[in-house]
Write a protein that holds these residues in place. Structure first.
Motif, mmCIF file in Angstrom:
data_model
loop_
_atom_site.group_PDB
_atom_site.id
_atom_site.type_symbol
_atom_site.label_atom_id
_atom_site.label_comp_id
_atom_site.label_asym_id
_atom_site.label_seq_id
_atom_site.Cartn_x
_atom_site.Cartn_y
_atom_site.Cartn_z
ATOM 1 N N GLY A 83 19.018 -10.985 54.799
ATOM 2 C CA GLY A 83 19.902 -11.200 53.717
ATOM 3 C C GLY A 83 21.408 -11.474 54.038
ATOM 4 O O GLY A 83 21.519 -11.678 55.530
ATOM 5 N N GLY A 84 22.485 -11.641 53.156
ATOM 6 C CA GLY A 84 23.753 -11.898 53.812
ATOM 7 C C GLY A 84 23.824 -13.315 53.703
ATOM 8 O O GLY A 84 23.088 -14.154 53.282
ATOM 9 N N ARG A 85 25.157 -13.641 53.707
ATOM 10 C CA ARG A 85 25.469 -15.347 53.843
ATOM 11 C C ARG A 85 24.892 -16.032 54.641
ATOM 12 O O ARG A 85 24.327 -17.312 54.090
ATOM 13 N N MET A 108 20.810 0.680 51.410
ATOM 14 C CA MET A 108 21.037 -0.803 51.632
ATOM 15 C C MET A 108 22.066 -1.429 50.536
ATOM 16 O O MET A 108 21.906 -1.045 49.339
ATOM 17 N N GLU A 109 22.881 -2.380 51.003
ATOM 18 C CA GLU A 109 23.895 -2.751 50.185
ATOM 19 C C GLU A 109 23.568 -4.075 49.662
ATOM 20 O O GLU A 109 22.551 -4.756 50.425
ATOM 21 N N ASP A 110 24.364 -4.722 48.607
ATOM 22 C CA ASP A 110 23.923 -6.041 48.331
ATOM 23 C C ASP A 110 24.287 -7.269 49.300
ATOM 24 O O ASP A 110 23.862 -8.283 49.480
ATOM 25 N N SER A 111 25.467 -6.830 50.125
ATOM 26 C CA SER A 111 25.703 -7.648 51.152
ATOM 27 C C SER A 111 24.663 -7.621 52.516
ATOM 28 O O SER A 111 25.119 -8.693 53.194
ATOM 29 N N GLY A 112 23.627 -6.952 52.358
ATOM 30 C CA GLY A 112 23.004 -6.978 53.723
ATOM 31 C C GLY A 112 23.132 -5.718 54.586
ATOM 32 O O GLY A 112 22.490 -5.749 55.625
ATOM 33 N N ASP A 113 24.308 -5.287 54.455
ATOM 34 C CA ASP A 113 24.623 -4.071 55.338
ATOM 35 C C ASP A 113 24.100 -2.772 55.002
ATOM 36 O O ASP A 113 23.650 -2.568 53.885
ATOM 37 N N PHE A 114 24.067 -1.855 55.728
ATOM 38 C CA PHE A 114 23.599 -0.478 55.497
ATOM 39 C C PHE A 114 24.571 0.608 55.532
ATOM 40 O O PHE A 114 25.594 0.344 56.344
#
Length: 383
Positions: A83-85, A108-114
């Motif tokens: 995930g991520g941009r 997990m977050e929507d941006s792909g980070d945790f």
């Protein structure tokens, strides 16, 4: 041919033109993607921006896209688990790697980070630090000291001091003058991780080791340069002189003359200064011999000799070329006749030109004809 047959033929020709290749070049069929490229005169596909490949049928993804693909140019559609941009965030990190420590929960977050949700008494990006002495209260270390407690797992804290400080809490300034770095009785002034020396009169330098009085009397002779030392001085002599004060010439034959000149110069510029063993020079009436060394003329170098030979060769070639052009011009004026006549032809030419060119021959011819004219005149009168 009827009108119906003509219409059918035109319809077939139009259908054939529609199913034909979009472009041709150089006699070969070009199979480029007509929507993403164009075909040049050599049958090579020229892709539009954002498209790549031999037939321009492959899109170019977004720059920096790691684990992704595209359907249109500049896209980055992430693969499964990323995930991520730029598709560089691992979405399975919480399940496979479990980065959170000390019983923390990985989210997990929507941006792909945790993010790690720490239990009570722990903190940090991955909950790796414990709420120890340094975290529970304000750091007790002074003067920029760093508080350390082994990430909170130590029972007592310690202070890591900056350079120039010491003590349990970095509260004591280190005495930098303890090793007495200043010389010649100078006063040492302590600072923060540094010191300075207050030099007495006549000395200078960081450690007060350079004397200002050693070179003040100009002890170096014959334009020698004086250098101050911690104890005394040192003379840097000019070429041709040596000694402690540059008083000894290298050429021994002129030692007495140079010593006399130096002594007289010293006495005139500094009457109070006398070098050891100084005596007034004694002059006699013997003539002074001056030897002048003559330097032989330097021979030409290899490069200069090569240049001279090249110039000489060019000059000879120019002279020969000029002579050949002059002779060729004369031969061209002669036409088909030989340019250099034979001796017999040269004699005939001279005989033909002699009556016209030689004034003496003309005068002799006139003198010989004069008696004949008189004889004819007399005969006419008698008759």
């Amino acid at each position: 041919m009827s009108a119906l047959q003509t219409a059918v033929l035109l319809l077939l020709l139009s259908c054939f033109s529609l199913i034909a290749p979009p472009c041709t070049g150089g006699g070969s069929v070009c199979s480029c993607n007509i929507t993403n490229s164009r075909c040049d005169e050599f049958g090579v596909c020229s892709c539009d921006p954002g498209w790549d490949g031999e037939l321009c049928d492959r899109c170019v993804p977004m720059p920096g896209c790691v684990h992704g693909s595209c359907l249109q140019p500049w896209q980055c559609t992430c693969e499964t688990g990323w995930g991520g941009r730029f598709c560089d965030k691992d979405l399975t990190v919480c399940l496979q790697k479990q980065p959170c420590q000390n019983g923390a929960t990985c989210v997990m977050e929507d941006s792909g980070d945790f993010t790690c949700l720490c239990l009570e008494g722990f903190h940090g990006p991955t909950c790796q630090k414990k709420t120890g002495p340094c975290y529970q209260r304000r750091s007790p270390c002074k003067n920029g000291g760093l508080c350390e407690d082994a990430d909170g797992f130590a029972s007592k804290l310690t202070c890591l001091c900056l350079a120039g400080f010491t003590g349990q809490r970095c509260e004591t300034n280190v005495d930098d003058c303890q090793m007495t770095p200043c010389a010649t009785g100078a006063t040492c002034v302590d600072g923060i991780n540094r010191f300075s020396c207050l030099c007495p009169a006549g000395f200078t330098g960081r450690f007060c080791t350079i004397s200002l009085e050693d070179c003040s009397s100009r002890p170096c002779l014959n334009a020698g340069r004086c250098l101050d030392r911690a104890r005394g001085f040192h003379c840097v002599c000019q070429p041709g002189f040596t000694g402690t004060t540059c008083e000894i010439p290298v050429n021994r034959s002129n030692a007495s003359i140079n010593a006399s000149i130096n002594a007289s110069t010293n006495s005139s510029t500094n009457p109070g200064h006398r070098s050891p063993g100084w005596e007034r020079p004694v002059y006699d009436d013997r003539p002074l011999k001056v030897t002048v060394s003559e330097r032989s003329a330097a021979s030409l170098s290899d490069l200069q000799l090569l240049v001279v030979l090249v110039l000489l060769g060019v000059t000879v070639c120019v002279v020969l070329l000029t002579a050949i052009l002059i002779m060729w011009g004369r031969c061209r004026d002669c036409g088909h006749a030989p340019c250099w006549p034979s001796p017999s032809q040269q004699g005939e030419r001279n005989s033909r030109q002699a009556p016209r060119d030689d004034p003496e021959s003309q005068s002799s011819f006139l003198t010989a004809a004069e008696p004949q004219k008189k004889k004819l005149n007399v005969e006419v009168i008698q008759t």
